[in-house]
Write an enzyme that holds these catalytic residues in place. Structure first.
Site, mmCIF file in Angstrom:
data_model
loop_
_atom_site.group_PDB
_atom_site.id
_atom_site.type_symbol
_atom_site.label_atom_id
_atom_site.label_comp_id
_atom_site.label_asym_id
_atom_site.label_seq_id
_atom_site.Cartn_x
_atom_site.Cartn_y
_atom_site.Cartn_z
ATOM 1 N N ASP A 1 2.792 -11.331 -51.158
ATOM 2 C CA ASP A 1 2.528 -10.416 -51.731
ATOM 3 C C ASP A 1 3.681 -10.263 -53.086
ATOM 4 O O ASP A 1 4.541 -11.136 -52.964
ATOM 5 C CB ASP A 1 2.458 -9.086 -51.003
ATOM 6 C CG ASP A 1 3.770 -8.689 -50.549
ATOM 7 O OD1 ASP A 1 4.659 -9.566 -50.369
ATOM 8 O OD2 ASP A 1 4.017 -7.675 -50.032
ATOM 9 N N ASP B 1 6.290 -8.542 -53.613
ATOM 10 C CA ASP B 1 7.803 -8.433 -53.424
ATOM 11 C C ASP B 1 8.047 -9.655 -52.203
ATOM 12 O O ASP B 1 9.211 -9.598 -51.839
ATOM 13 C CB ASP B 1 8.282 -7.242 -52.891
ATOM 14 C CG ASP B 1 7.894 -6.483 -51.666
ATOM 15 O OD1 ASP B 1 6.788 -6.917 -51.355
ATOM 16 O OD2 ASP B 1 8.277 -5.764 -50.879
ATOM 17 N N LYS C 1 10.243 -7.546 -43.267
ATOM 18 C CA LYS C 1 9.091 -8.420 -42.903
ATOM 19 C C LYS C 1 9.204 -9.538 -44.038
ATOM 20 O O LYS C 1 10.001 -9.394 -44.941
ATOM 21 C CB LYS C 1 7.857 -8.055 -43.090
ATOM 22 C CG LYS C 1 7.358 -7.231 -44.229
ATOM 23 C CD LYS C 1 5.975 -6.560 -43.931
ATOM 24 C CE LYS C 1 5.439 -5.891 -45.246
ATOM 25 N NZ LYS C 1 5.857 -4.428 -45.331
ATOM 26 N N ARG D 1 -7.429 4.731 -43.998
ATOM 27 C CA ARG D 1 -7.647 3.474 -43.299
ATOM 28 C C ARG D 1 -8.016 3.591 -41.973
ATOM 29 O O ARG D 1 -7.472 4.598 -41.286
ATOM 30 C CB ARG D 1 -6.072 2.886 -43.370
ATOM 31 C CG ARG D 1 -5.289 2.677 -44.489
ATOM 32 C CD ARG D 1 -4.296 1.577 -44.262
ATOM 33 N NE ARG D 1 -3.087 1.499 -45.528
ATOM 34 C CZ ARG D 1 -3.514 1.093 -46.683
ATOM 35 N NH1 ARG D 1 -4.697 0.469 -46.960
ATOM 36 N NH2 ARG D 1 -2.511 1.210 -47.473
ATOM 37 N N GLU E 1 3.098 -6.392 -38.423
ATOM 38 C CA GLU E 1 2.375 -5.270 -38.540
ATOM 39 C C GLU E 1 0.834 -5.932 -39.065
ATOM 40 O O GLU E 1 0.713 -7.063 -39.600
ATOM 41 C CB GLU E 1 2.639 -4.567 -39.677
ATOM 42 C CG GLU E 1 3.780 -3.839 -39.616
ATOM 43 C CD GLU E 1 4.160 -2.694 -40.630
ATOM 44 O OE1 GLU E 1 3.636 -1.728 -40.562
ATOM 45 O OE2 GLU E 1 4.776 -3.129 -41.749
ATOM 46 N N GLU E 2 -0.444 -5.188 -38.697
ATOM 47 C CA GLU E 2 -1.579 -5.821 -39.127
ATOM 48 C C GLU E 2 -1.817 -5.908 -40.709
ATOM 49 O O GLU E 2 -2.615 -6.749 -41.085
ATOM 50 C CB GLU E 2 -2.842 -4.870 -38.625
ATOM 51 C CG GLU E 2 -2.615 -3.307 -39.180
ATOM 52 C CD GLU E 2 -2.778 -3.113 -40.668
ATOM 53 O OE1 GLU E 2 -3.584 -3.762 -41.133
ATOM 54 O OE2 GLU E 2 -1.920 -2.147 -40.995
ATOM 55 N N ARG F 1 6.767 5.274 -54.417
ATOM 56 C CA ARG F 1 5.925 4.741 -55.483
ATOM 57 C C ARG F 1 5.020 5.609 -56.091
ATOM 58 O O ARG F 1 4.520 6.428 -55.605
ATOM 59 C CB ARG F 1 4.931 3.850 -54.380
ATOM 60 C CG ARG F 1 5.796 2.628 -53.597
ATOM 61 C CD ARG F 1 4.780 1.754 -53.257
ATOM 62 N NE ARG F 1 5.718 0.755 -52.389
ATOM 63 C CZ ARG F 1 5.161 -0.184 -51.693
ATOM 64 N NH1 ARG F 1 3.924 -0.279 -51.327
ATOM 65 N NH2 ARG F 1 5.976 -0.860 -50.973
HETATM 66 C C1 VG1 Z 1 1.039 -0.536 -45.968
HETATM 67 C C2 VG1 Z 1 1.009 -0.861 -44.789
HETATM 68 C C3 VG1 Z 1 2.102 -0.978 -43.809
HETATM 69 C C4 VG1 Z 1 3.151 -1.633 -44.458
HETATM 70 C C5 VG1 Z 1 3.320 -0.776 -45.945
HETATM 71 C C6 VG1 Z 1 4.459 -1.628 -47.028
HETATM 72 O O1 VG1 Z 1 1.384 1.065 -45.643
HETATM 73 O O2 VG1 Z 1 -0.016 -0.414 -43.974
HETATM 74 O O3 VG1 Z 1 1.782 -1.712 -42.574
HETATM 75 O O4 VG1 Z 1 4.496 -1.568 -43.976
HETATM 76 O O5 VG1 Z 1 2.275 -0.859 -46.601
HETATM 77 O O6 VG1 Z 1 4.100 -2.820 -47.203
HETATM 78 P P1 VG1 Z 1 0.385 2.270 -45.845
HETATM 79 O O7 VG1 Z 1 1.184 3.542 -45.636
HETATM 80 O O8 VG1 Z 1 -0.201 2.231 -47.247
HETATM 81 O O9 VG1 Z 1 -0.709 2.033 -44.778
HETATM 82 V V1 VG1 Z 1 4.650 -3.459 -48.504
HETATM 83 O O10 VG1 Z 1 4.542 -4.963 -48.259
HETATM 84 O O11 VG1 Z 1 3.913 -2.395 -49.449
HETATM 85 O O12 VG1 Z 1 6.366 -3.195 -48.580
HETATM 86 CO CO CO Z 2 5.600 -6.051 -49.802
#
Ligand code: VG1
Ligand code: CO
Length: 543
Positions: free
Chosen positions: A277, A279, A376, A496, A363-364, A22
């Site tokens: 969200d 995607d 997910k 976080r 996941e939270e 990203r």
């Molecule tokens: C975040 C979330 C994580 C999730 C990831 C991708 O990651 O905390 O639980 O799997 O986004 O989700 P991070 O490293 O920023 O905490 V998604 O919906 O961006 O594919």
């Molecule tokens: Co997503």
């Protein structure tokens, strides 16, 4: 149409994070940047020759252009076939499903998920393997190694193809198949849930809203909720995918989906509301005057999944990411099934799902899913909730309260500190880590530390070990704080802080969440010298 090989030099920092690579969109748009990463993916998986890939994305700015580039490169690298969502759209779970159903060699998913889209916002790309799941760490590590030594990439000297017409075309020697992005996914949902029961419940007056946040789930939600399930037109809000998501953050939480939360909190609000969200892999669940935390949602779904046809023989096990609250553990214990604690990121669930050890995962961060795909799945979670509500004929609030009265309540919140200076954030984590050994026994804000560690995961299926996945601080009485740095951000660091406090079933179950967590928040802030180091008094986002 000739094959062309360009020479190139490696770009720094093409290291996949929690969920793919990203970066700012403009970074991806630099000459050769996307190409170097895509070629590195092909190189890392032993080439593309003869392979079939699914390709699609969340429709954000640069989605369609990037797909054209990837298609030309896949063809030039000898791929046999590319299955592409119409207009370049595929939700992440729908892509995972296609990868599996069509028995392909994997897929390239273009998304920065919940991050905003636009030329000055974020873009992302990830590779999913043949099981439909995000590439595991050993594969992403191999990609990163390739990005560091790449010297050339292959493409075709060819025009863009029409992504709008369903059917097959050729690009060099490769077949490009444009498919309806919604059809196969909808068919899969029909095998898992009792659509008749949900349709009857809605026809009986149960009201709902779904906020697609101008992102990819609009067409899916319209087809399923308003189409197959007969919900009235207008049930789906913001249902037209836009390249900039209407300039919002397509992140289904009480901050970014506030209008939806306000709606359910009103007197005449709907019985149920949900959002997804960018995607389509995340979900937020709301009931009349009630917000269900993702951690609670996982626990409630685990306790009730048997009410849906796809899960009526019971669950093999449940898995949750480490920072996710321990509410699901209590359900697993009662059901007598295995419960796994994995690092953050869906890629860690893949082995457990493939091995049949876990059926539900969560996941939270608003992610819930099952073994039906290897991602997910936002709409799946919505449909499972709807199926449960149709069977139990109770409100979301009643189901939640009953759950807490049975298992106790894990009060839970995540506090995010965004765009923190990277060195500051790294130093905060490193210094805290260095002091972990001396924390047990420390009393802070009325709480006593019982244990503190840096989480490492030992994958029970392939034996791999993933270290440094977050700092955990446990307190007497079952409270817990977790600190980790985000792996999806594109600016500075996001710290976080995850807060949890357990209240037994006979205790106070309806305290306001932030009030219930005040001491844990103060304790972790003090132990990490958070304000002194970052200059932040309050988090940017609390979910
Ligand atoms: C975040 C979330 C994580 C999730 C990831 C991708 O990651 O905390 O639980 O799997 O986004 O989700 P991070 O490293 O920023 O905490 V998604 O919906 O961006 O594919
Ligand atoms: Co997503």
């Amino acid at each position: 149409m000739s094959r062309v090989t360009h020479s190139c030099t490696p770009f720094d920092g093409q290291k996949p994070g929690t969920s793919g690579l990203r970066k700012k969109t403009r970074v991806f748009m630099q000459a050769h940047y996307l190409e170097c990463f895509v070629q590195s993916i092909f190189n890392a998986i032993g080439g593309a020759k003869g392979k079939t890939f699914v390709i699609g994305g969340d429709g954000r700015y640069f989605n369609a252009e990037a797909i054209q580039t990837i298609l030309r490169m896949a063809a030039a690298n000898g791929a046999h076939r590319a299955i592409v969502g119409q207009n370049g759209l595929l939700s992440t779970p729908a892509a995972s499903n296609l990868i599996r159903q069509r028995e392909t060699d994997g897929g390239l998913i273009l998304s920065a998920s919940h991050n905003p889209g636009g030329i000055d916002e974020d873009f992302g790309l990830k590779f999913n393997t043949a099981n439909g799941g995000p590439a595991p760490e050993k594969v992403t590590a191999a990609m990163y190694e390739e990005t560091k030594r790449i010297s050339e990439y292959h493409t075709l000297d060819a025009q863009d193809i029409d992504l709008g017409s369903i059917g097959e075309t050729r690009l060099g020697e490769m077949t490009v198949e444009i498919v309806d992005p919604v059809e196969d996914y909808t068919a899969l949902m029909k095998t898992l849930f009792d659509f008749d029961a949900i349709r009857a419940h809605i026809a009986g007056g149960f009201s709902l809203k779904f906020d697609a946040m101008h992102a990819v789930t609009g067409p899916y939600a319209k087809a399923i909720l308003e189409g197959a399930l007969g919900a009235p037109a207008g049930t789906v809000l913001n249902g037209e995918p836009k390249v900039d998501f209407g300039k919002g953050h397509p992140d289904p939480n009480p901050i970014w989906a506030k209008p939806l939360v306000d709606m359910v909190m009103a007197e005449d609000g709907p019985d149920f509301a949900a959002a997804s969200d960018g995607d389509g892999d995340r979900n937020m669940i709301l009931g009349k005057r009630c917000y269900v935390t993702p951690s609670d949602s996982l626990a409630v779904l685990a306790a009730n999944a048997h009410l849906a046809p796809g899960y009526d023989t019971g669950l093999a096990g449940v898995a949750r990411s480490m920072p996710t609250s321990q509410a699901a553990d209590r359900v697993a214990e009662k059901l007598g099934i295995e419960c796994f604690e994995t690092p953050t990121g869906w890629k860690f669930f893949g082995n457990l799902l493939d091995a049949g050890r876990a059926t539900l995962c969560g996941e939270e961060s608003a992610g819930t899913g099952s073994d039906h795909v290897r991602e997910k799945d936002g709409l799946w979670a919505v449909l499972l909730w709807l199926n449960i509500l149709a069977e139990r004929k109770a409100s979301v609030g009643e189901i939640l309260l009953h759950h807490w009265q049975t298992y106790g309540r894990n009060y839970y919140s995540r506090h995010d500190y965004e765009a923190v200076d990277s060195d500051t954030a790294n130093a905060l984590m490193a210094d805290l880590e260095a002091r972990l050994g001396e924390l047990p026994g420390t009393e802070v804000h009325g709480l006593t530390v019982t244990k503190a560690d840096q989480f490492a995961y030992h994958d029970p299926v392939d034996g791999s070990v993933s270290k440094n996945q977050g700092i955990r601080i446990f307190f007497e009485g079952g409270s817990r704080a977790v600190l980790r740095l985000s792996g999806t951000g594109t600016e500075g660091a996001t710290l976080r802080v995850y807060l949890e406090r357990y209240m037994p079933a006979e205790g106070a179950l309806t305290i306001e969440t932030q009030t219930a967590l005040r001491e844990v928040a103060a304790a972790v802030a003090e132990l990490s010298a958070l304000t002194a180091r970052t200059g932040r008094e309050t988090p940017d986002v609390m979910t």
